[in-house]
Write a protein that holds these residues in place. Structure first.
Motif, mmCIF file in Angstrom:
data_model
loop_
_atom_site.group_PDB
_atom_site.id
_atom_site.type_symbol
_atom_site.label_atom_id
_atom_site.label_comp_id
_atom_site.label_asym_id
_atom_site.label_seq_id
_atom_site.Cartn_x
_atom_site.Cartn_y
_atom_site.Cartn_z
ATOM 1 N N ARG A 187 -41.135 38.010 -0.555
ATOM 2 C CA ARG A 187 -41.198 37.997 -2.019
ATOM 3 C C ARG A 187 -40.016 37.314 -2.708
ATOM 4 O O ARG A 187 -40.229 36.545 -3.655
ATOM 5 C CB ARG A 187 -41.389 39.429 -2.531
ATOM 6 C CG ARG A 187 -42.736 40.023 -2.136
ATOM 7 C CD ARG A 187 -42.857 41.483 -2.526
ATOM 8 N NE ARG A 187 -41.868 42.292 -1.823
ATOM 9 C CZ ARG A 187 -41.751 43.605 -1.991
ATOM 10 N NH1 ARG A 187 -42.555 44.234 -2.845
ATOM 11 N NH2 ARG A 187 -40.842 44.287 -1.316
ATOM 12 N N ALA A 218 -40.557 33.650 -2.381
ATOM 13 C CA ALA A 218 -41.748 33.254 -3.144
ATOM 14 C C ALA A 218 -41.420 33.101 -4.624
ATOM 15 O O ALA A 218 -41.892 32.168 -5.284
ATOM 16 C CB ALA A 218 -42.868 34.286 -2.957
ATOM 17 N N ARG A 219 -40.611 34.002 -5.160
ATOM 18 C CA ARG A 219 -40.209 33.896 -6.559
ATOM 19 C C ARG A 219 -39.423 32.614 -6.805
ATOM 20 O O ARG A 219 -39.610 31.930 -7.820
ATOM 21 C CB ARG A 219 -39.382 35.126 -6.971
ATOM 22 C CG ARG A 219 -40.206 36.393 -7.122
ATOM 23 C CD ARG A 219 -39.401 37.480 -7.808
ATOM 24 N NE ARG A 219 -38.310 37.967 -6.971
ATOM 25 C CZ ARG A 219 -38.411 39.003 -6.141
ATOM 26 N NH1 ARG A 219 -39.566 39.644 -6.015
ATOM 27 N NH2 ARG A 219 -37.371 39.397 -5.425
ATOM 28 N N ARG A 255 -41.856 29.594 -6.718
ATOM 29 C CA ARG A 255 -42.653 29.503 -7.941
ATOM 30 C C ARG A 255 -41.830 28.922 -9.095
ATOM 31 O O ARG A 255 -42.342 28.139 -9.895
ATOM 32 C CB ARG A 255 -43.200 30.882 -8.316
ATOM 33 C CG ARG A 255 -44.373 31.331 -7.463
ATOM 34 C CD ARG A 255 -44.742 32.787 -7.730
ATOM 35 N NE ARG A 255 -44.928 33.029 -9.151
ATOM 36 C CZ ARG A 255 -46.069 32.801 -9.801
ATOM 37 N NH1 ARG A 255 -47.122 32.321 -9.147
ATOM 38 N NH2 ARG A 255 -46.173 33.051 -11.087
ATOM 39 N N TRP A 299 -40.792 28.767 2.844
ATOM 40 C CA TRP A 299 -41.730 29.861 2.550
ATOM 41 C C TRP A 299 -42.912 29.818 3.505
ATOM 42 O O TRP A 299 -43.356 30.862 4.009
ATOM 43 C CB TRP A 299 -42.208 29.761 1.104
ATOM 44 C CG TRP A 299 -43.269 30.755 0.768
ATOM 45 C CD1 TRP A 299 -43.095 32.063 0.418
ATOM 46 C CD2 TRP A 299 -44.687 30.530 0.778
ATOM 47 N NE1 TRP A 299 -44.318 32.663 0.218
ATOM 48 C CE2 TRP A 299 -45.310 31.750 0.420
ATOM 49 C CE3 TRP A 299 -45.483 29.413 1.044
ATOM 50 C CZ2 TRP A 299 -46.692 31.883 0.337
ATOM 51 C CZ3 TRP A 299 -46.868 29.540 0.961
ATOM 52 C CH2 TRP A 299 -47.456 30.770 0.605
ATOM 53 N N ARG A 311 -48.874 27.617 -6.949
ATOM 54 C CA ARG A 311 -48.182 28.828 -7.387
ATOM 55 C C ARG A 311 -49.070 30.058 -7.197
ATOM 56 O O ARG A 311 -48.598 31.138 -6.825
ATOM 57 C CB ARG A 311 -47.750 28.697 -8.850
ATOM 58 C CG ARG A 311 -46.649 27.669 -9.065
ATOM 59 C CD ARG A 311 -46.233 27.582 -10.524
ATOM 60 N NE ARG A 311 -45.209 28.588 -10.835
ATOM 61 C CZ ARG A 311 -45.368 29.590 -11.671
ATOM 62 N NH1 ARG A 311 -46.537 29.773 -12.286
ATOM 63 N NH2 ARG A 311 -44.388 30.442 -11.907
ATOM 64 N N LYS A 312 -50.364 29.899 -7.440
ATOM 65 C CA LYS A 312 -51.294 31.009 -7.214
ATOM 66 C C LYS A 312 -51.449 31.306 -5.719
ATOM 67 O O LYS A 312 -51.574 32.470 -5.317
ATOM 68 C CB LYS A 312 -52.653 30.683 -7.843
ATOM 69 C CG LYS A 312 -52.657 30.717 -9.370
ATOM 70 C CD LYS A 312 -54.048 30.454 -9.909
ATOM 71 C CE LYS A 312 -54.082 30.575 -11.421
ATOM 72 N NZ LYS A 312 -53.813 31.965 -11.870
ATOM 73 N N SER A 351 -48.398 33.209 -4.622
ATOM 74 C CA SER A 351 -48.500 34.605 -5.074
ATOM 75 C C SER A 351 -49.519 35.380 -4.253
ATOM 76 O O SER A 351 -49.262 36.516 -3.840
ATOM 77 C CB SER A 351 -48.892 34.642 -6.557
ATOM 78 O OG SER A 351 -47.886 34.085 -7.368
ATOM 79 N N THR A 387 -48.273 35.964 -0.603
ATOM 80 C CA THR A 387 -47.109 36.850 -0.613
ATOM 81 C C THR A 387 -47.501 38.286 -0.934
ATOM 82 O O THR A 387 -47.045 39.235 -0.275
ATOM 83 C CB THR A 387 -46.066 36.351 -1.627
ATOM 84 O OG1 THR A 387 -45.667 35.019 -1.272
ATOM 85 C CG2 THR A 387 -44.850 37.253 -1.652
ATOM 86 N N GLU A 388 -48.336 38.475 -1.946
ATOM 87 C CA GLU A 388 -48.754 39.830 -2.322
ATOM 88 C C GLU A 388 -49.561 40.493 -1.212
ATOM 89 O O GLU A 388 -49.370 41.676 -0.908
ATOM 90 C CB GLU A 388 -49.563 39.768 -3.610
ATOM 91 C CG GLU A 388 -48.722 39.417 -4.837
ATOM 92 C CD GLU A 388 -49.572 39.127 -6.054
ATOM 93 O OE1 GLU A 388 -50.804 39.324 -5.973
ATOM 94 O OE2 GLU A 388 -49.023 38.701 -7.082
#
Length: 221
Positions: free
Chosen positions: A13, A16-17, A20, A79, A193-194, A197, A200-201
């Motif tokens: 995470r 990932a931030r 993004r 990533w 970016r999606k 996310s 990662t989520e």
């Protein structure tokens, strides 16, 4: 690694931030490059000569864009390595290891398919480590990969025409292709970016991460 030398999952995470955020900076760079191409198309169409100030400004923007591109590529590949490493630990039967998930991007022809396959595996494993082979690839992934291939094709074609041909018409065509690649980069970045996310989520849930940070058994780096 733990005390026994075994590799441990890494919280994806924080990285990932960062990815993004950097992707938005990259998108700004693409916008400036698009403006440079648009101005050059207008100049070539009007038959005007290059003004020294314009050349300097274009060169500065090009160098800044190159730096942003390199940083964005490095962080995104990091990533990709990380989520594929975690996926391999979650499902040892994963076909593509983390090294090749990155390495395939640099192998001619194989780079058209294999990076997509690695990311599909990582996402499906993150969604269901025990039953990932029976899952369908999330629909967002083919869209990302199609935009990625299209954007890179337009960019390389524009650069090659600009380097190999000197006529105003050919140079204008090269700039048009470069401008088109800047335009397709917009949906590419938004979709990527999606994807970042989504993977990662899903992986955070598969690794049982707490909302505020990593679980005790995870390394956050």
């Amino acid at each position: 690694m733990n005390n026994k030398g075994e590799r441990q999952p890494i919280d994806p995470r924080p990285l990932a931030r960062t990815v993004r955020t950097v992707l938005i900076v990259y998108l700004v760079g693409e916008a400036f490059m698009g403006l440079v191409s648009l101005a050059e198309i207008g100049r070539l169409g009007g038959g005007g000569a290059e003004a020294p100030g314009t050349v300097v400004a274009g060169g500065f923007i090009g160098l800044a864009y190159l730096a942003i591109y390199v940083v964005t590529a490095i962080l995104t590949l990091k990533w990709i390595y990380r989520v594929n490493l975690n996926a391999k630990l979650l499902a040892p039967d994963k076909a593509t290891g983390p090294g090749w998930a990155v390495g395939w991007y640099f192998i001619p022809f194989a780079s058209l398919v294999m990076p997509y396959r690695a990311m599909s595996e990582a996402w499906r494993i993150s969604l269901s480590p025990a039953d990932w082979r029976n899952l369908s690839t999330p629909g967002l992934l083919p869209l990302w990969w199609g935009l990625f291939l299209l954007t890179n094709f337009l960019s390389m074609a524009g650069a090659r025409i600009g380097l190999l041909m000197e006529s105003p018409g050919a140079l204008a065509l090269g700039e048009m292709l470069t401008l088109a690649s800047s335009l397709t980069a917009v949906p590419l970045v938004l979709v990527l970016r999606k994807v970042v996310s989504g993977v990662t989520e899903a992986q955070a849930q598969a690794l049982n991460l707490r909302p505020a940070g990593g679980a005790a058994r995870l390394v956050e780096a």
